[in-house]
Design a protein around this motif. Structure first.
Motif, PDB file in Angstrom:
ATOM      1  N   ASP A  93       0.699  -1.119  -0.021  1.00 37.99           N
ATOM      2  CA  ASP A  93       0.094  -0.159   0.022  1.00 37.99           C
ATOM      3  C   ASP A  93       0.990   1.210   0.116  1.00 37.99           C
ATOM      4  N   ALA A  94       0.430   2.321  -0.049  1.00 43.97           N
ATOM      5  CA  ALA A  94       1.086   3.559  -0.096  1.00 43.97           C
ATOM      6  C   ALA A  94       0.331   4.745   0.594  1.00 43.97           C
ATOM      7  N   ILE A  95       1.296   5.549   1.174  1.00 43.73           N
ATOM      8  CA  ILE A  95       0.682   6.661   2.196  1.00 43.73           C
ATOM      9  C   ILE A  95       1.180   7.861   1.678  1.00 43.73           C
ATOM     10  N   LEU A 127       5.129  13.211  -1.378  1.00 44.32           N
ATOM     11  CA  LEU A 127       5.791  12.035  -0.899  1.00 44.32           C
ATOM     12  C   LEU A 127       4.765  10.785  -0.767  1.00 44.32           C
ATOM     13  N   VAL A 128       5.170   9.769  -1.412  1.00 44.01           N
ATOM     14  CA  VAL A 128       4.304   8.541  -0.973  1.00 44.01           C
ATOM     15  C   VAL A 128       5.218   7.473  -0.602  1.00 44.01           C
ATOM     16  N   PHE A 129       4.865   6.848   0.298  1.00 42.31           N
ATOM     17  CA  PHE A 129       5.786   6.016   1.359  1.00 42.31           C
ATOM     18  C   PHE A 129       4.978   4.631   1.216  1.00 42.31           C
ATOM     19  N   PHE A 130       5.893   3.805   0.776  1.00 39.89           N
ATOM     20  CA  PHE A 130       5.471   2.170   0.596  1.00 39.89           C
ATOM     21  C   PHE A 130       5.392   1.240   1.850  1.00 39.89           C
ATOM     22  N   VAL A 131       4.364   0.633   2.190  1.00 40.54           N
ATOM     23  CA  VAL A 131       3.947   0.129   3.078  1.00 40.54           C
ATOM     24  C   VAL A 131       3.507  -1.311   3.001  1.00 40.54           C
ATOM     25  N   LEU A 132       3.454  -2.204   4.053  1.00 43.39           N
ATOM     26  CA  LEU A 132       2.688  -3.451   3.830  1.00 43.39           C
ATOM     27  C   LEU A 132       1.288  -3.393   3.247  1.00 43.39           C
ATOM     28  N   PRO A 133       0.730  -4.236   2.690  1.00 44.92           N
ATOM     29  CA  PRO A 133      -0.768  -4.206   2.247  1.00 44.92           C
ATOM     30  C   PRO A 133      -1.495  -4.069   3.698  1.00 44.92           C
ATOM     31  N   GLY A 134      -2.628  -3.532   3.258  1.00 43.52           N
ATOM     32  CA  GLY A 134      -3.567  -3.529   4.434  1.00 43.52           C
ATOM     33  C   GLY A 134      -3.782  -2.070   5.256  1.00 43.52           C
ATOM     34  N   ALA A 135      -3.066  -1.121   4.652  1.00 41.36           N
ATOM     35  CA  ALA A 135      -2.928   0.161   5.486  1.00 41.36           C
ATOM     36  C   ALA A 135      -4.124   0.977   5.253  1.00 41.36           C
ATOM     37  N   GLY A 136      -4.849   0.697   4.100  1.00 45.21           N
ATOM     38  CA  GLY A 136      -6.102   1.269   3.959  1.00 45.21           C
ATOM     39  C   GLY A 136      -7.045   1.191   4.897  1.00 45.21           C
ATOM     40  N   VAL A 137      -7.262  -0.009   5.376  1.00 47.08           N
ATOM     41  CA  VAL A 137      -8.110  -0.507   6.454  1.00 47.08           C
ATOM     42  C   VAL A 137      -7.809   0.009   8.080  1.00 47.08           C
ATOM     43  N   THR A 156      -3.364  10.686   2.668  1.00 46.62           N
ATOM     44  CA  THR A 156      -4.110   9.565   1.852  1.00 46.62           C
ATOM     45  C   THR A 156      -3.611   8.173   1.786  1.00 46.62           C
ATOM     46  N   VAL A 157      -4.324   7.163   1.977  1.00 45.81           N
ATOM     47  CA  VAL A 157      -3.662   5.903   1.802  1.00 45.81           C
ATOM     48  C   VAL A 157      -4.191   5.076   0.385  1.00 45.81           C
ATOM     49  N   HIS A 158      -3.302   4.684  -0.487  1.00 46.85           N
ATOM     50  CA  HIS A 158      -3.709   3.956  -1.718  1.00 46.85           C
ATOM     51  C   HIS A 158      -3.537   2.677  -1.261  1.00 46.85           C
ATOM     52  N   GLY A 159      -4.798   1.929  -1.402  1.00 53.03           N
ATOM     53  CA  GLY A 159      -4.884   0.619  -0.890  1.00 53.03           C
ATOM     54  C   GLY A 159      -5.540  -0.176  -2.220  1.00 53.03           C
ATOM     55  N   GLU A 160      -6.232  -1.211  -1.736  1.00 57.54           N
ATOM     56  CA  GLU A 160      -7.021  -2.037  -2.576  1.00 57.54           C
ATOM     57  C   GLU A 160      -7.836  -1.216  -3.536  1.00 57.54           C
ATOM     58  N   GLY A 161      -7.651  -1.548  -5.008  1.00 51.25           N
ATOM     59  CA  GLY A 161      -8.417  -0.936  -6.182  1.00 51.25           C
ATOM     60  C   GLY A 161      -7.564   0.301  -6.475  1.00 51.25           C
ATOM     61  N   GLY A 162      -6.399   0.853  -5.922  1.00 53.13           N
ATOM     62  CA  GLY A 162      -5.761   1.932  -6.545  1.00 53.13           C
ATOM     63  C   GLY A 162      -4.623   1.533  -7.115  1.00 53.13           C
ATOM     64  N   TRP A 163      -3.715   2.834  -7.270  1.00 53.21           N
ATOM     65  CA  TRP A 163      -2.514   2.778  -7.985  1.00 53.21           C
ATOM     66  C   TRP A 163      -1.694   4.110  -7.678  1.00 53.21           C
TER      67      TRP A 163
END
Length: 214
Positions: A93-95, A127-137, A156-163
């Motif tokens: 995911d990405a913050i 700036l967009v920080f890469f993190v483990l999946p699941g951050a959006g939740v 903003t968190v870019h999670g499932e369904g994003g890019w």
């Protein structure tokens, strides 16, 4: 010649992301020059496109994304100018935060010796920080526990369904996405969002307060 070189760079980068990082990669729209050289427009043809040159070109993009070098080469052979998009909610995911807040948080994280993954810098000064999946939740509740109402922060968190767009994708205005922290063997293992959230939230809150005082 310029278009060919750019296409080659896009393909090379997309293949590296798939083969070296095992990230799914998605071909997106691209920027086209307006007649008379008065600017650029998105290849989608929408005059008011919200993300010129940096969004999926097809409705079934989630199924189109590929994680193998062979699949990536096939996609970019069809259209070498496609932007390089990385679907979120899969391997990461990405913050996404404002550049000023992100730089402040990044410096603090480095002083604290926190684990960091790759970090993107976009022409939109983010700036967009890469993190483990699941951050959006998890992030909204984590922010509340830290004392920050989620709606009060430009985070903003870019999670499932994003890019997210990846280097060397060129965005509106002519500038390209870049790495603030390159993907390397040392940051292959991504941090959990919770590990980075406190300094990110603090930096975003500080910037929001400064903006209100101006």
């Amino acid at each position: 010649m310029e278009a060919s070189t750019t296409g080659g760079q896009l393909l090379d980068a997309a293949v590296r992301y798939a083969e070296e990082r095992h990230w799914d990669v998605l071909p997106g729209t691209w920027l086209e020059d307006e007649p008379g050289g008065i600017g650029t427009r998105c290849s989608c043809g929408e005059p008011r496109c919200a993300a010129p040159g940096a969004h999926p070109a097809r409705a079934d993009w989630a199924a189109q994304a590929g994680g193998s070098g062979v699949a990536v080469r096939r996609m970019w052979t069809k259209q070498p100018r496609c932007s390089v998009l990385l679907p979120t909610g899969r391997t990461f995911d990405a913050i996404d935060v404002p550049e000023v807040a992100g730089c402040l948080a990044l410096a603090r994280m480095e002083r604290m010796d926190l684990p960091l993954g790759p970090v993107l810098c976009t022409p939109a000064r983010r700036l967009v920080f890469f993190v483990l999946p699941g951050a959006g939740v998890k992030v909204p509740d984590q922010l509340r526990r830290l004392g920050w109402p989620p709606a009060s922060l430009d985070l903003t968190v870019h999670g499932e369904g994003g890019w997210v767009p990846a280097p060397p994708t060129r965005l509106a205005g002519g500038a390209s996405v870049q790495w603030a922290r390159q993907p390397t063997a040392l940051n292959r293992w991504l941090p959990d969002a919770e590990e980075l959230l406190s300094p990110l939230a603090y930096a975003c809150g500080r910037e929001a307060a400064a903006n209100r005082e101006r």
